[in-house]
Design a protein around this motif. Structure first.
Motif, mmCIF file in Angstrom:
data_model
loop_
_atom_site.group_PDB
_atom_site.id
_atom_site.type_symbol
_atom_site.label_atom_id
_atom_site.label_comp_id
_atom_site.label_asym_id
_atom_site.label_seq_id
_atom_site.Cartn_x
_atom_site.Cartn_y
_atom_site.Cartn_z
ATOM 1 N N ILE A 189 11.824 37.858 21.184
ATOM 2 C CA ILE A 189 11.511 39.054 20.400
ATOM 3 C C ILE A 189 12.668 40.032 20.532
ATOM 4 O O ILE A 189 13.083 40.378 21.635
ATOM 5 N N LEU A 210 10.918 38.300 15.442
ATOM 6 C CA LEU A 210 10.424 37.185 16.249
ATOM 7 C C LEU A 210 11.172 35.920 15.847
ATOM 8 O O LEU A 210 11.044 35.444 14.711
ATOM 9 N N GLU A 225 2.587 33.210 23.650
ATOM 10 C CA GLU A 225 2.439 34.457 24.392
ATOM 11 C C GLU A 225 3.099 35.621 23.652
ATOM 12 O O GLU A 225 2.550 36.734 23.600
ATOM 13 N N GLU A 226 4.289 35.374 23.062
ATOM 14 C CA GLU A 226 4.965 36.437 22.322
ATOM 15 C C GLU A 226 4.194 36.804 21.062
ATOM 16 O O GLU A 226 4.111 37.991 20.703
ATOM 17 N N PRO A 285 9.096 32.300 18.171
ATOM 18 C CA PRO A 285 8.197 32.944 19.134
ATOM 19 C C PRO A 285 7.263 31.944 19.808
ATOM 20 O O PRO A 285 6.823 30.968 19.203
ATOM 21 N N ARG A 327 1.328 38.886 22.103
ATOM 22 C CA ARG A 327 1.790 40.215 22.519
ATOM 23 C C ARG A 327 2.010 41.117 21.311
ATOM 24 O O ARG A 327 1.589 42.286 21.303
#
Length: 324
Positions: free
Chosen positions: A2, A30, A36-37, A33, A40
């Motif tokens: 990110i 992104l 988890e990203e 990605p 988030r």
């Protein structure tokens, strides 16, 4: 990965801490990605990030839609265009309030050049919509450069195909296989750029609707109209380039056919020229006891001369008629 950008003195500045600068971030990029990203960013913005499978769907409703207050737009963009094998992959642009989110799984050159320029020069990119317009303009400029380079290379191929060959050796040295490979590579680039421009044309139309719905500034709406015209003109140019490449392909195949016909013509003429001497030799090769010229002292040179004359006469006739 990110990448997040904030506005600093009318310029974009890269920041690494999304948690600390979350309220100031205007652009989140992104690239490949992870789950988890994505989670988030979804928790930060309150919108669902499309998956790679969803981005690759070709239906318009899957590429241009409104969801959870966010505006999602997906276009197919080329990367690795310096080579003749461009990588085509979708890129999603999402407007969420005043923020822009881009989701991509390859790296078009505009995503390298635009942030560098926006960090050095005040481009007026202070919100998600202006950043999106600036980024799209950089993408269109890059596509124009690709088409210009492809056009120049197509002109080189065209001159190589239609160049006057002064000697037979130069004609034989013309490598039609390489020409066909070059034409195929240029058609691949032109068709890839055309597909990308078609997706950008649809994106620009949807973005114009979003601009009217969200009451963006007049300057932004004017830039969207200019962007749409640029994309349309480039799409027309890409279509013209594809038509020219198709013409060059047909011309190359025609020249290959002409050369093959010339080779077959040579064998046909040789067969016709040697047919009368073969007939004479066959007559005097018969195993009959009584042949008038069999005991003749001049029989051998007479037969040889007859064969030579019977070979020369057809050749002379063909040349006089212009068949050779």
């Amino acid at each position: 990965m990110i990448k997040t950008f904030v506005v600093d003195n009318d310029r974009l500045r890269l920041t690494e801490d999304l948690a600390a600068d979350g309220d100031r971030v205007v652009w989140a990029d992104l690239f490949n990605p992870t789950k988890e990203e994505e989670a988030r960013v979804e928790g930060w913005l309150g919108i669902a990030i499309p998956t790679r499978e969803e981005m690759e769907e070709i239906e318009i409703s899957s590429r241009l839609y409104i969801e959870d207050g966010g505006y999602f737009m997906t276009a197919v963009l080329p990367a690795q265009t310096e080579a003749d094998d461009p990588l085509m992959s979708p890129v999603t642009f999402a407007l969420a309030g005043k923020r822009l989110i881009t989701i991509r799984y390859h790296e078009p050159k505009a995503f390298k050049t635009f942030p560098l320029r926006a960090e050095k020069v005040a481009t007026g990119c202070t919100s998600g919509d202006t950043i999106l317009i600036g980024l799209l303009e950089a993408i269109v400029d890059r596509l124009a450069d690709i088409l210009e380079r492809a056009g120049r290379e197509v002109e080189v191929i065209s001159r190589d195909i239609f160049e006057a060959r002064s000697t037979k050796a130069s004609k034989r040295n013309r490598d039609f296989q390489e020409l066909l490979k070059g034409i195929g590579r240029k058609e691949d680039i032109a068709s890839s750029v055309r597909d990308s421009l078609i997706s950008l044309q649809r994106l620009a139309g949807f973005l114009a609707h979003v601009a009217a719905q969200t009451k963006m500034s007049k300057d932004v709406r004017a830039r969207i109209k200019t962007l749409s015209r640029d994309v349309l003109s480039l799409a027309d140019h890409a279509t013209f380039l594809s038509q020219k490449i198709s013409f060059l392909l047909d011309a190359t195949l025609g020249m290959i056919s002409i050369e093959q016909n010339a080779i077959i013509k040579i064998f046909s003429v040789a067969a016709v020229i040697f047919l009368p001497p073969t007939l004479v030799a066959s007559i005097y090769g018969m195993n009959f006891d009584i042949i008038p010229e069999l005991k003749w002292e001049l029989g051998y040179p007479f037969a040889i001369g007859l064969m030579v004359v019977s070979a020369i006469l057809p050749f002379w006739y063909f040349r006089r008629r212009g068949w050779l």
